[in-house]
Design an enzyme around this catalytic site. Structure first.
Site, PDB file in Angstrom:
ATOM      1  CG  ASP A   9      -1.893   1.171   1.221  1.00  0.00           C
ATOM      2  OD1 ASP A   9      -2.203   1.684   0.119  1.00  0.00           O
ATOM      3  OD2 ASP A   9      -2.355   1.589   2.292  1.00  0.00           O
ATOM      4  CB  SER A  10       0.293   4.714  -1.010  1.00  0.00           C
ATOM      5  OG  SER A  10      -1.002   4.814  -0.441  1.00  0.00           O
ATOM      6  CE1 TYR A  41       3.004   5.794  -3.321  1.00  0.00           C
ATOM      7  CE2 TYR A  41       2.031   4.054  -4.638  1.00  0.00           C
ATOM      8  CZ  TYR A  41       3.088   4.536  -3.895  1.00  0.00           C
ATOM      9  OH  TYR A  41       4.202   3.772  -3.733  1.00  0.00           O
ATOM     10  N   GLY A  42      -2.635   9.256  -4.100  1.00  0.00           N
ATOM     11  CA  GLY A  42      -3.915   9.661  -4.684  1.00  0.00           C
ATOM     12  C   GLY A  42      -3.945  11.018  -5.336  1.00  0.00           C
ATOM     13  CB  CYS A  73      -2.647   0.851  -2.737  1.00  0.00           C
ATOM     14  SG  CYS A  73      -2.616   2.606  -3.181  1.00  0.00           S
ATOM     15  CG  ASN A  74      -9.066   1.166  -3.464  1.00  0.00           C
ATOM     16  OD1 ASN A  74      -9.990   0.590  -3.989  1.00  0.00           O
ATOM     17  ND2 ASN A  74      -8.775   1.004  -2.180  1.00  0.00           N
ATOM     18  CB  THR A  75      -4.204   5.332  -5.662  1.00  0.00           C
ATOM     19  OG1 THR A  75      -5.184   5.970  -4.835  1.00  0.00           O
ATOM     20  CG2 THR A  75      -3.661   6.328  -6.650  1.00  0.00           C
ATOM     21  CD  GLU A 151      -1.735   8.676   6.592  1.00  0.00           C
ATOM     22  OE1 GLU A 151      -0.640   8.912   7.103  1.00  0.00           O
ATOM     23  OE2 GLU A 151      -2.076   7.554   6.189  1.00  0.00           O
ATOM     24  CB  CYS A 189      -9.741   5.246  -0.582  1.00  0.00           C
ATOM     25  SG  CYS A 189      -8.284   5.871   0.296  1.00  0.00           S
ATOM     26  CB  THR A 190      -6.499   1.065   1.648  1.00  0.00           C
ATOM     27  OG1 THR A 190      -5.610   2.079   1.195  1.00  0.00           O
ATOM     28  CG2 THR A 190      -6.496  -0.086   0.688  1.00  0.00           C
ATOM     29  CG  HIS A 191      -6.209   6.016   4.343  1.00  0.00           C
ATOM     30  ND1 HIS A 191      -5.337   5.404   3.476  1.00  0.00           N
ATOM     31  CD2 HIS A 191      -5.438   6.694   5.227  1.00  0.00           C
ATOM     32  CE1 HIS A 191      -4.093   5.716   3.826  1.00  0.00           C
ATOM     33  NE2 HIS A 191      -4.136   6.495   4.874  1.00  0.00           N
TER      34      HIS A 191
HETATM   35  N1  DGL Z   1      -3.831   3.810  -0.453  1.00  0.00           N
HETATM   36  C1  DGL Z   1      -4.521   4.843  -1.199  1.00  0.00           C
HETATM   37  C2  DGL Z   1      -5.756   4.235  -1.849  1.00  0.00           C
HETATM   38  O1  DGL Z   1      -6.256   3.196  -1.452  1.00  0.00           O
HETATM   39  C3  DGL Z   1      -4.918   6.012  -0.327  1.00  0.00           C
HETATM   40  C4  DGL Z   1      -3.757   6.828   0.189  1.00  0.00           C
HETATM   41  C5  DGL Z   1      -3.003   7.552  -0.916  1.00  0.00           C
HETATM   42  O2  DGL Z   1      -3.542   8.481  -1.546  1.00  0.00           O
HETATM   43  O3  DGL Z   1      -1.851   7.187  -1.137  1.00  0.00           O
HETATM   44  O4  DGL Z   1      -6.250   4.810  -2.798  1.00  0.00           O
END
Ligand code: DGL
Length: 289
Positions: A9-10, A41-42, A73-75, A151, A189-191
């Site tokens: 994940d990011s 990353y987003g 990580c979705n992004t 975060e 998004c994983t958050h």
């Molecule tokens: N892990 C990213 C996601 O699931 C969210 C955090 C990011 O923007 O890096 O999209």
């Protein structure tokens, strides 16, 4: 011998996916990498996300011996799956977008679904395309303020609740303008699973909130067992798909090593919220620029 599954994940939001994977693969070794130095990353371009994600995948496979990869990580799943597969061609790679769309298909009766995600994920329209392939119409909404709020640890804060309410109102109005009748909302998004109680409080009743972590873990079972040519797990499904806080009290047999590219202390402190158990000692790794 236990297989090694790399999870990337990011940041540490992907620990929600790791939590679901542990239930399915209790005897696997897990190596988790959070690219915390380069998060988010987003808000970055496809090119940059692809470069970061490919470096991270190489680290997990070439330096940590991962035999399977889950892009939690979705992004990165939306914008860099091809780049990752190219970087580690010998390893099966699973992203979270397709499992999220499949879960939406199962949940939706109307065929109209909503997706909350990062700016980059929304701009890629990866969810809309995956949903379309399942016969669904999807409306995607970028929620750039939510990752920083998570975060910050503000997962149960009035400011976060208000931000979610505003995003929801905008999305609801847009869906109505497009004549949609949505009955499912994907947390893309994983958050966002950490905000699930606030999100469920904001959306109207009748809308099912979908966290792709469980469905990604189910897809991992299919993909990895198929590619391994032998079952690499001893359970086909968790007894209770979402055990919530109970997981914190169960003994952990699974071997987990966590790496981060920055802020190891923060990862150790906040990561346990996502994993619902202590993450242990997090190791610092330098992947370069
Ligand atoms: N892990 C990213 C996601 O699931 C969210 C955090 C990011 O923007 O890096 O999209």
């Amino acid at each position: 011998m236990s297989p090694t599954i790399g999870v990337f994940d990011s940041g540490f939001g992907g620990l929600t996916v790791l939590r679901a994977l542990i239930e399915r693969f209790p005897h696997a070794r897990f190596v988790f990498l959070g690219d915390t130095a380069r998060l988010p990353y987003g808000s970055k371009s496809r090119r940059t996300i692809a470069r970061y994600a490919a470096q991270s995948a190489r680290f997990l496979v070439h330096e940590q011996g991962a035999e399977f990869l889950v892009i939690a990580c979705n992004t990165a799943s939306a914008l860099a799956l091809d780049a990752i597969e190219e970087a580690v061609p010998a390893v099966p790679v699973l992203g979270v977008i397709e499992p999220g769309a499949a879960a939406a298909r199962q949940a939706s009766r109307s065929g109209d679904v909503l997706v909350l995600a990062t700016e980059a994920t929304v701009q890629s329209h990866a969810y809309a395309a995956a949903c379309r392939a399942h016969g669904l119409r999807a409306l995607e909404k970028a929620c750039p303020l939510l990752v920083p709020l998570v975060e910050e640890g503000w997962t149960d804060h009035p400011v976060t609740a208000e931000v979610i309410r505003i995003y929801w109102e905008e999305l609801r109005a847009e869906a109505a303008a497009q004549g949609m009748n949505p009955d499912a909302l994907v947390l893309g998004c994983t958050h966002y699973p950490l905000l699930r109680p606030l999100i469920e409080g904001a959306v109207r009743p009748g809308i099912k909130v979908i966290d792709s972590a469980q469905s990604a873990a189910g897809a991992a079972v299919q993909l990895f067992n198929g590619r391994a040519g032998r079952p690499i797990l001893s359970e086909s499904a968790p007894a209770e798909p979402d055990r919530g806080g109970d997981a914190a009290n169960s003994p952990l047999q699974t071997e987990i090593r966590c790496f981060a590219t920055d802020s190891v202390e923060k990862f150790e402190r906040l990561g346990s919220r996502f994993l619902e158990r202590p993450v242990g000692t997090v190791e610092l790794v330098d992947l370069g620029e």
